[in-house]
Write a protein that holds these residues in place. Sequence first.
Motif, PDB file in Angstrom:
ATOM      1  N   PRO A 131      45.067  29.016  16.655  1.00 53.07           N
ATOM      2  CA  PRO A 131      44.214  27.998  17.296  1.00 53.07           C
ATOM      3  C   PRO A 131      42.877  27.840  16.573  1.00 53.07           C
ATOM      4  O   PRO A 131      42.141  28.807  16.376  1.00 53.07           O
ATOM      5  N   PHE A 132      42.577  26.599  16.191  1.00 54.87           N
ATOM      6  CA  PHE A 132      41.295  26.274  15.556  1.00 54.87           C
ATOM      7  C   PHE A 132      40.724  25.035  16.231  1.00 54.87           C
ATOM      8  O   PHE A 132      41.449  24.220  16.799  1.00 54.87           O
ATOM      9  N   ASN A 133      39.408  24.915  16.130  1.00 52.49           N
ATOM     10  CA  ASN A 133      38.706  23.728  16.614  1.00 52.49           C
ATOM     11  C   ASN A 133      37.936  23.101  15.469  1.00 52.49           C
ATOM     12  O   ASN A 133      37.317  23.801  14.664  1.00 52.49           O
ATOM     13  N   LEU A 134      37.992  21.774  15.368  1.00 54.96           N
ATOM     14  CA  LEU A 134      37.222  21.022  14.388  1.00 54.96           C
ATOM     15  C   LEU A 134      36.198  20.176  15.116  1.00 54.96           C
ATOM     16  O   LEU A 134      36.528  19.493  16.088  1.00 54.96           O
ATOM     17  N   GLU A 135      34.964  20.197  14.643  1.00 55.31           N
ATOM     18  CA  GLU A 135      33.924  19.342  15.200  1.00 55.31           C
ATOM     19  C   GLU A 135      33.134  18.713  14.062  1.00 55.31           C
ATOM     20  O   GLU A 135      32.563  19.427  13.225  1.00 55.31           O
ATOM     21  N   VAL A 136      33.134  17.386  13.983  1.00 52.08           N
ATOM     22  CA  VAL A 136      32.304  16.676  13.007  1.00 52.08           C
ATOM     23  C   VAL A 136      30.882  16.617  13.562  1.00 52.08           C
ATOM     24  O   VAL A 136      30.651  16.074  14.643  1.00 52.08           O
ATOM     25  N   THR A 137      29.945  17.194  12.824  1.00 54.45           N
ATOM     26  CA  THR A 137      28.569  17.255  13.300  1.00 54.45           C
ATOM     27  C   THR A 137      27.694  16.154  12.733  1.00 54.45           C
ATOM     28  O   THR A 137      26.563  15.969  13.180  1.00 54.45           O
ATOM     29  N   GLY A 138      28.193  15.412  11.751  1.00 55.64           N
ATOM     30  CA  GLY A 138      27.394  14.309  11.225  1.00 55.64           C
ATOM     31  C   GLY A 138      28.081  13.590  10.079  1.00 55.64           C
ATOM     32  O   GLY A 138      28.768  14.203   9.258  1.00 55.64           O
ATOM     33  N   LEU A 139      27.926  12.275  10.036  1.00 57.82           N
ATOM     34  CA  LEU A 139      28.280  11.452   8.889  1.00 57.82           C
ATOM     35  C   LEU A 139      27.052  10.585   8.636  1.00 57.82           C
ATOM     36  O   LEU A 139      26.843   9.574   9.303  1.00 57.82           O
ATOM     37  N   GLY A 180      35.220  15.939  17.921  1.00 54.80           N
ATOM     38  CA  GLY A 180      36.047  17.077  17.555  1.00 54.80           C
ATOM     39  C   GLY A 180      37.468  17.012  18.043  1.00 54.80           C
ATOM     40  O   GLY A 180      37.846  16.149  18.841  1.00 54.80           O
ATOM     41  N   LEU A 181      38.261  17.952  17.514  1.00 56.14           N
ATOM     42  CA  LEU A 181      39.663  18.107  17.862  1.00 56.14           C
ATOM     43  C   LEU A 181      39.981  19.585  17.943  1.00 56.14           C
ATOM     44  O   LEU A 181      39.408  20.410  17.222  1.00 56.14           O
ATOM     45  N   SER A 182      40.920  19.931  18.806  1.00 61.91           N
ATOM     46  CA  SER A 182      41.457  21.278  18.854  1.00 61.91           C
ATOM     47  C   SER A 182      42.938  21.208  18.532  1.00 61.91           C
ATOM     48  O   SER A 182      43.602  20.211  18.811  1.00 61.91           O
ATOM     49  N   GLY A 183      43.439  22.270  17.948  1.00 59.29           N
ATOM     50  CA  GLY A 183      44.855  22.299  17.611  1.00 59.29           C
ATOM     51  C   GLY A 183      45.227  23.624  16.991  1.00 59.29           C
ATOM     52  O   GLY A 183      44.387  24.528  16.845  1.00 59.29           O
ATOM     53  N   THR A 184      46.474  23.757  16.626  1.00 56.97           N
ATOM     54  CA  THR A 184      46.946  24.969  15.986  1.00 56.97           C
ATOM     55  C   THR A 184      47.268  24.676  14.532  1.00 56.97           C
ATOM     56  O   THR A 184      47.788  23.614  14.194  1.00 56.97           O
ATOM     57  N   VAL A 185      46.946  25.607  13.681  1.00 58.71           N
ATOM     58  CA  VAL A 185      47.240  25.530  12.251  1.00 58.71           C
ATOM     59  C   VAL A 185      48.079  26.745  11.903  1.00 58.71           C
ATOM     60  O   VAL A 185      47.592  27.878  11.971  1.00 58.71           O
ATOM     61  N   ASP A 186      49.346  26.504  11.576  1.00 61.23           N
ATOM     62  CA  ASP A 186      50.286  27.597  11.325  1.00 61.23           C
ATOM     63  C   ASP A 186      50.319  28.578  12.499  1.00 61.23           C
ATOM     64  O   ASP A 186      50.346  29.800  12.328  1.00 61.23           O
ATOM     65  N   GLY A 187      50.283  28.021  13.704  1.00 61.23           N
ATOM     66  CA  GLY A 187      50.364  28.847  14.901  1.00 61.23           C
ATOM     67  C   GLY A 187      49.063  29.469  15.332  1.00 61.23           C
ATOM     68  O   GLY A 187      49.019  30.186  16.335  1.00 61.23           O
ATOM     69  N   LEU A 238      28.944  14.226   4.888  1.00 63.39           N
ATOM     70  CA  LEU A 238      29.770  14.607   6.033  1.00 63.39           C
ATOM     71  C   LEU A 238      29.594  16.097   6.277  1.00 63.39           C
ATOM     72  O   LEU A 238      29.741  16.911   5.363  1.00 63.39           O
ATOM     73  N   THR A 239      29.265  16.472   7.510  1.00 64.35           N
ATOM     74  CA  THR A 239      29.191  17.888   7.895  1.00 64.35           C
ATOM     75  C   THR A 239      30.117  18.120   9.074  1.00 64.35           C
ATOM     76  O   THR A 239      30.260  17.258   9.947  1.00 64.35           O
ATOM     77  N   TYR A 240      30.737  19.276   9.095  1.00 65.81           N
ATOM     78  CA  TYR A 240      31.700  19.578  10.152  1.00 65.81           C
ATOM     79  C   TYR A 240      31.830  21.089  10.311  1.00 65.81           C
ATOM     80  O   TYR A 240      31.567  21.857   9.376  1.00 65.81           O
ATOM     81  N   THR A 241      32.201  21.497  11.501  1.00 68.32           N
ATOM     82  CA  THR A 241      32.320  22.913  11.837  1.00 68.32           C
ATOM     83  C   THR A 241      33.763  23.222  12.216  1.00 68.32           C
ATOM     84  O   THR A 241      34.393  22.467  12.967  1.00 68.32           O
ATOM     85  N   ILE A 242      34.279  24.319  11.698  1.00 65.40           N
ATOM     86  CA  ILE A 242      35.613  24.799  12.042  1.00 65.40           C
ATOM     87  C   ILE A 242      35.449  26.158  12.711  1.00 65.40           C
ATOM     88  O   ILE A 242      34.715  27.028  12.222  1.00 65.40           O
ATOM     89  N   VAL A 245      37.972   9.695   9.688  1.00 67.04           N
ATOM     90  CA  VAL A 245      37.800  10.959   8.968  1.00 67.04           C
ATOM     91  C   VAL A 245      39.045  11.816   9.145  1.00 67.04           C
ATOM     92  O   VAL A 245      39.526  12.007  10.264  1.00 67.04           O
ATOM     93  N   LYS A 246      39.562  12.311   8.031  1.00 63.79           N
ATOM     94  CA  LYS A 246      40.724  13.216   8.046  1.00 63.79           C
ATOM     95  C   LYS A 246      40.318  14.483   7.314  1.00 63.79           C
ATOM     96  O   LYS A 246      39.972  14.461   6.133  1.00 63.79           O
ATOM     97  N   ILE A 247      40.358  15.617   8.027  1.00 61.42           N
ATOM     98  CA  ILE A 247      39.943  16.907   7.480  1.00 61.42           C
ATOM     99  C   ILE A 247      41.109  17.881   7.576  1.00 61.42           C
ATOM    100  O   ILE A 247      41.558  18.222   8.679  1.00 61.42           O
ATOM    101  N   GLY A 248      41.613  18.333   6.434  1.00 62.33           N
ATOM    102  CA  GLY A 248      42.693  19.305   6.410  1.00 62.33           C
ATOM    103  C   GLY A 248      43.873  18.890   7.258  1.00 62.33           C
ATOM    104  O   GLY A 248      44.291  17.723   7.235  1.00 62.33           O
ATOM    105  N   PRO A 249      44.415  19.805   8.064  1.00 65.53           N
ATOM    106  CA  PRO A 249      45.596  19.502   8.870  1.00 65.53           C
ATOM    107  C   PRO A 249      45.283  18.843  10.205  1.00 65.53           C
ATOM    108  O   PRO A 249      46.200  18.531  10.970  1.00 65.53           O
TER     109      PRO A 249
END
Length: 505
Positions: free
Chosen positions: A374-382, A365-372, A392-396, A492-496
């Motif tokens: 805070p969101f977290n991305l976690e890939v749960t499976g490929l 996973g990654l944490s970051g800001t999207v348009d200011g 591909l499954t992932y949680t935001i 894997v690249k998901i959104g921003p």
Amino acid sequence: MADRILALSAVLALAAAGCEVLPAAERTAPASSAPATSAPAATVTASDQDTRPALAVTRSTMTEHLKVEVVGLNRVEGRHLIAQIRLSNTGTDQHLSWPGELGDRTRPLSAIKWASGIGVLDTRARAWLLPYVPVGSPCLCSDLDRDGLGRFIDPGRSVTVYAVLPAPSGNPATATVLTPATPPMLNVPISDEAPAGDFPDPDAEPVSALTRRLILPSESLDRSEETADDGERLHVNLSSDVLFAVDKATLTAHASSIMARTAALIDASPAAVVTAAGHADSSGDDAINDPLSLRRARAVRRALTALLSRDGVRIQAKGYGSRRPLYDNASDEGKRRNRRVTVTFARPQPAAEEPVATTSPGPTGLSGTVDGRPFNLEVTGLRRLPGGLGLLTYTITNEGAAETWFNDLHRTQDWEAYKYRAATNVRLTDVAARRQYLPGRLEVPTDDGVDFHCACTDLSGVRLSTGKFAPGRAREFWNLFALPGTTETLQVKIGPFGDLQVPVR
């Protein structure tokens, strides 16, 4: 058909919620909040209970507290499949509406009150199988009105619905079960025993099989070609901008490696007939585009014929000018991709498949800001599926203190935009092979031709609110892709969010 549907004593039973039979398989990411409603008169209140153990468990991406379980998957006469899905309201104070959860998203809203979106994946045929369609009815499946089902599920209660659909080809022991509301459920065991309850017989009256062809695209990172695999044929779109100089039909020096790769694919194919079709963008007129596209197709035919190592292959050359665009000509990138020579042939036979892994990789996973925000991305499976497919499954998760929208999953480039919002802004990249894999798409015939839906989490129509996140809310999303046969890790690249290196399991 109504007179053929008997009381579903064991099938349309209402169950007590909380039947946690497979806790290890349950996805724990919360889903979206459903609006609070007052108790309607049609609320489900029957006392019968379906206490069968679950074969697979997941949760709705759209509606919080809605648990989805497969409680029956039975093959009948080797040709049909009866799927039974238990929907449970695990909340304590809201009545949940279920019909919009299971309605087929690729058809008009008239089918939304039916369980018309229950399906299975036929990996061998690269097809998404949906319930049969009888004459005068949208679906051979549970109907809200006809079967006396309430629209709402009380807190702590359940309802079980069914669908009758074609069995996947090849007589597999398991299947991937699909619903519009959830990520796909993998490795669900198929029983050849008669299911409990009475169901409509698809052989008793004329029915139509409803399938959606699954097309899996990929492209080289240098944008010289893109390939779409529809399960029967490969469509290799060779960029005219790389193959030819402007307004010319002589292959450039850069074309040699592209021709060699395409010839190797044809050699690995059983095809006896191959088509090379030239296409142009909307610039210019037919008097220029038609003969130029044909000359370019003939140039590709000559090059491929000289490179093929097996005999008995005939290559046909055709020119269509600008009449068959793949993408919208309103953008420069759409025009560039429409300038192409498409080489079409029977897909190469897949190599022997390894058993599908059932274990999940560790979270990435990654944490970051999207348009200011805070969101977290976690890939749960490929996960690697049969037939060269990948899931591909992932949680935001909204890490902020305020409710907010996350719309970046459907903000793709204009040339690949769908008519419907979906989680299309996702890419897999094989860095070593310099190849990028795009989300799969479902081919849907229409009165005007063909429409396309993403083979991924839907974000349109009744699911539009899936992009809305309460504070701390997490949602699970999914995409189907083609997967390279031997790669163990993909970027894997998901959104921003930034790039992630994810193992393939």
